[in-house]
Design an enzyme around this catalytic site. Sequence first.
Site, PDB file in Angstrom:
ATOM      1  N   ARG A 148     -59.105 -54.665  72.636  1.00 45.50           N
ATOM      2  CA  ARG A 148     -60.275 -53.716  72.684  1.00 45.50           C
ATOM      3  C   ARG A 148     -61.534 -54.281  72.030  1.00 45.50           C
ATOM      4  NH1 ARG A 148     -54.961 -51.995  70.899  1.00 45.50           N
ATOM      5  NH2 ARG A 148     -54.403 -50.178  72.066  1.00 45.50           N
ATOM      6  N   LYS A 172     -53.870 -51.355  67.086  1.00 45.43           N
ATOM      7  CA  LYS A 172     -54.130 -49.820  66.615  1.00 45.43           C
ATOM      8  C   LYS A 172     -52.778 -49.435  65.844  1.00 45.43           C
ATOM      9  CE  LYS A 172     -56.626 -46.894  69.712  1.00 45.43           C
ATOM     10  NZ  LYS A 172     -56.531 -45.854  70.828  1.00 45.43           N
ATOM     11  N   HIS A 245     -64.900 -50.996  77.481  1.00 50.10           N
ATOM     12  CA  HIS A 245     -63.494 -50.833  78.045  1.00 50.10           C
ATOM     13  C   HIS A 245     -63.274 -51.135  79.492  1.00 50.10           C
ATOM     14  CE1 HIS A 245     -60.626 -49.435  75.068  1.00 50.10           C
ATOM     15  NE2 HIS A 245     -60.106 -48.682  76.123  1.00 50.10           N
ATOM     16  N   ARG A 248     -61.269 -54.365  79.614  1.00 50.52           N
ATOM     17  CA  ARG A 248     -59.970 -54.034  79.441  1.00 50.52           C
ATOM     18  C   ARG A 248     -59.484 -53.381  80.720  1.00 50.52           C
ATOM     19  NH1 ARG A 248     -56.244 -53.279  75.034  1.00 50.52           N
ATOM     20  NH2 ARG A 248     -55.412 -51.385  74.929  1.00 50.52           N
ATOM     21  N   HIS A 271     -49.768 -51.321  74.395  1.00 56.70           N
ATOM     22  CA  HIS A 271     -49.708 -49.888  74.502  1.00 56.70           C
ATOM     23  C   HIS A 271     -48.352 -49.666  73.525  1.00 56.70           C
ATOM     24  CE1 HIS A 271     -52.555 -49.241  77.796  1.00 56.70           C
ATOM     25  NE2 HIS A 271     -53.230 -49.125  76.796  1.00 56.70           N
ATOM     26  N   TYR A 280     -53.020 -47.426  85.159  1.00 62.21           N
ATOM     27  CA  TYR A 280     -53.247 -48.743  85.831  1.00 62.21           C
ATOM     28  C   TYR A 280     -52.609 -49.027  87.103  1.00 62.21           C
ATOM     29  CZ  TYR A 280     -55.883 -49.603  81.701  1.00 62.21           C
ATOM     30  OH  TYR A 280     -56.905 -49.676  80.471  1.00 62.21           O
TER      31      TYR A 280
END
Length: 299
Positions: A148, A172, A245, A248, A271, A280
């Site tokens: 990110r 995150k 993004h 990414r 994730h 994706y």
Amino acid sequence: MQQKNWLDLFLKYLIVERGYSDKTKIAYEEDILNYFDFLKTSGDPDYLSVDHLDIRTYLSFLYDQQYSRNSISRKVASLRSFYQFLLKNEVINENPFSYVHMKKKQLRLPRFFYEKEMDALFESAKGSKPLELRNQALLEILYGTGIRVSECANLTLQSVDFTANVLLINGKGNKDRYVPFGSFAQDTLKEYLENGRSVLMQKYQQEHPYVFINHHGERITPTGIEYVLNQLIKKSTLNSDIHPHMLRHTFATHLLNNGADMRTVQELLGHSNLSTTQIYAHVTKESLQKNYRSFHPRA
């Protein structure tokens, strides 16, 4: 216990027990405080005594304020979590938001660059000046690792392992993960650190551990990275706009199109849930045409 105290305890719970970031905590707090404000204006500020009719009135209010479906879904999720926390602590007997289910949003395929477009982007970043070396390294790291933009801005020298060619990323929810990088990123990053970053750091007498810096030798911000990428787009032959993004998205798309499995991409992207990565699970038009010509008997 007062209203403010329960909210404070909930916010501490998000950080300490759920491992959420400060940014996520602030988003929850904003959603809940907005809800409290609505209750005050509606005549009954007691959030512990709301019923399903009150919730429906609140949802109607949000629709009247023309919030998007995504924003309303987020607010409902925040409040559902808050009331679930109250339920676990035996403050209430029922979660009034437990029966509220928003329609699933229609997921859009993420925008990405084709390989030839990435070549044009890298071409626009060429140069030997300190900031040009930085721009090349930024592109290689963002595209080569899929991290990110915020993770890129927070990347430190200690997080880069040139021996194993991996980055230690704090992502995150304050979760750490290792992300490998390839030879292109390795060569470009070394060149930038030796002949770009060191020059600017010395010129402006800066001392800090962050890898990517601005023109004054200070740590670059996510907004600064976005500005750099937009400038590269303007210099390139590409006609599209760019959001950080997108690199990414491009990273994930190119991995999957070249045979990587979904679990590997999930781990690389950081994730928590595979469902987040499954957006994706599409192929480019180029791959679609190639497979069609290869396998259909009438192609």
